[in-house]
Design an enzyme around this catalytic site. Structure first.
Site, PDB file in Angstrom:
ATOM      1  N   ASP A   1      17.604  25.478 -48.247  1.00  0.00           N
ATOM      2  CA  ASP A   1      17.336  24.226 -49.132  1.00  0.00           C
ATOM      3  C   ASP A   1      17.290  24.559 -50.131  1.00  0.00           C
ATOM      4  OD1 ASP A   1      17.917  21.560 -49.032  1.00  0.00           O
ATOM      5  OD2 ASP A   1      15.532  21.118 -50.494  1.00  0.00           O
TER       6      ASP A   1
ATOM      7  N   GLU B   1      16.346  24.521 -54.623  1.00  0.00           N
ATOM      8  CA  GLU B   1      16.258  24.062 -55.920  1.00  0.00           C
ATOM      9  C   GLU B   1      16.967  24.329 -57.001  1.00  0.00           C
ATOM     10  OE1 GLU B   1      14.854  21.075 -55.726  1.00  0.00           O
ATOM     11  OE2 GLU B   1      14.489  21.480 -53.569  1.00  0.00           O
ATOM     12  N   ALA B   2      17.775  23.388 -58.061  1.00  0.00           N
ATOM     13  CA  ALA B   2      18.574  23.683 -59.217  1.00  0.00           C
ATOM     14  C   ALA B   2      18.449  22.454 -60.377  1.00  0.00           C
ATOM     15  CB  ALA B   2      20.631  24.149 -58.947  1.00  0.00           C
TER      16      ALA B   2
ATOM     17  N   ASP C   1      24.261  22.844 -51.069  1.00  0.00           N
ATOM     18  CA  ASP C   1      23.138  23.981 -50.893  1.00  0.00           C
ATOM     19  C   ASP C   1      24.180  25.078 -51.047  1.00  0.00           C
ATOM     20  OD1 ASP C   1      20.244  23.418 -50.992  1.00  0.00           O
ATOM     21  OD2 ASP C   1      21.178  22.260 -49.260  1.00  0.00           O
TER      22      ASP C   1
ATOM     23  N   HIS D   1      10.901  18.032 -52.209  1.00  0.00           N
ATOM     24  CA  HIS D   1      11.753  18.573 -54.260  1.00  0.00           C
ATOM     25  C   HIS D   1      11.026  20.216 -53.974  1.00  0.00           C
ATOM     26  CE1 HIS D   1      13.591  14.707 -53.850  1.00  0.00           C
ATOM     27  NE2 HIS D   1      12.366  13.817 -54.588  1.00  0.00           N
TER      28      HIS D   1
ATOM     29  N   ASP E   1      10.195  21.779 -48.454  1.00  0.00           N
ATOM     30  CA  ASP E   1      12.044  21.226 -47.568  1.00  0.00           C
ATOM     31  C   ASP E   1      12.263  21.496 -46.835  1.00  0.00           C
ATOM     32  OD1 ASP E   1      11.241  18.680 -49.730  1.00  0.00           O
ATOM     33  OD2 ASP E   1      13.529  18.893 -51.164  1.00  0.00           O
TER      34      ASP E   1
END
Length: 342
Positions: free
Chosen positions: A127, A129-130, A227, A286, A291
């Site tokens: 998962d 994060e961006a 993702d 988040h 996550d």
């Protein structure tokens, strides 16, 4: 990044989903027990339609009919008698009891040389994060800033390992205040991190050390299609490396959850899935690693309830496609270091 992913505009994605295939994957309404969904074998190439004639599936279908007529209290009592989890809404408990009975009958069948269900040794939850802004412009390119992985052993039904690395963005190296607040990832964390190609090499080494794709059969699992089809796809283009072969197919747990528990896609957000299963979010929302761990908890509960998680999405030539349930079950290939696109 669960809810924020859903706000990403479709035109911002460099992939397309076939509407026809997407619709075909949605659960069809059924007023009775559908043998192909409740009791029949799930997609192994050696399991043809004729296998449904095996007596074990007739016994399972009869049990399913009885379970369908049980009240919520009757379901809870029966689950308690079997020392099974009694949490969750009625449909979840019903599915859990059906799956327990099915598993017992198939184990007996397997010992007698009959049908069984077996897929992967390990499932690897990812998962990302961006980078993001509160109102992402249509031309905004999301860069991966956290690469987490959580490894599930499908035989022991446990989380057995995890990996986490922050990633230094190149296109937009300064994180927005919104992104920092949402993810908890600070500017210092990404400034001190490696660039994506180096992090991907570490991921490959981590997977290789665990003999995934060689000694053990495994699959990638994500919470939605973003993702792999969006974040990883765009990141590889920005980093001028080829999209990794091991990530070209994955399990979209939202599809699996919706189809298994027979609920609409609107009820497959991370928070909703946890709530319906009687679970609470653990950690910081988040955070990519937290996550991933919570997604893994959902996957474990689904496996415990008898769901045979299997690959249901893939990316090909930059396009997002559904993998039909009739397709042969294949594990992800052994991972290799990223190759340059030049």
């Amino acid at each position: 990044m669960d809810e924020h992913k859903e706000n990403i505009h479709a035109e911002d994605v460099n992939v397309k989903m076939s509407n026809t295939r997407e619709k075909a994957e949605k659960a069809k309404p059924c007023s009775r027990i559908c043998p192909d969904e409740e009791s029949a074998p799930q997609g192994s190439p050696s399991q043809s339609n004729s296998d449904f004639s095996h007596p074990v599936y007739k016994e399972i279908a009869l049990a399913n009919g009885h379970i369908n007529r049980m009240s919520k209290e009757e379901l809870r009592i029966k689950l308690a008698e079997l020392q099974l989890d009694t949490r969750g809404v009625k449909d979840v408990m019903k599915k859990r009891l059906k799956s327990h009975y099915k598993k017992q009958k198939l184990l007996q069948s397997a010992s007698e040389g009959g049908p069984t269900d077996t897929y992967y040794d390990y499932i690897c939850v990812v998962d990302f994060e961006a980078t993001c802004e509160e109102d992402n412009p249509s031309d905004f390119h999301h860069e991966i800033i956290e690469f987490p992985m959580v490894l599930i052993n499908t035989h022991t039904l446990e989380i057995v390992d995890s990996f986490q690395a922050y990633v230094k963005p190149e296109l937009n190296p300064q994180l927005s205040d919104f992104c920092v607040k949402l993810t908890g990832i600070t500017q210092k964390m990404v400034d001190e991190a490696e660039l994506f190609p180096a992090v991907l090499q570490r991921v490959v080494a981590w997977l290789q050390e665990r003999e995934l794709g060689t000694t053990y059969k495994y699959a990638i699992l994500t919470d939605g299609a973003w993702d792999m089809s969006k974040f990883l796809n765009i990141q590889c283009r920005l980093s001028r490396i080829r999209y990794p072969q091991f990530a070209k197919k994955w399990i979209n747990i939202r599809k699996s959850y919706g189809n298994f528990y027979k609920v609409p896609r609107t009820q497959t957000k991370l928070s909703t899935m946890l709530e319906k299963l009687g679970l609470k979010y653990e950690g910081r929302p988040h955070s990519g690693l937290d996550d991933s761990r919570n997604i893994a908890r959902i996957a474990l509960r689904m496996l415990q309830d008898g769901c045979q998680l299997r690959v249901n999405e893939r990316i090909h030539a930059g396009q997002l496609l559904s993998v039909p349930s009739s397709a042969p079950v294949e594990g992800a290939p052994a991972p290799h270091n990223p190759r340059s696109r030049d």
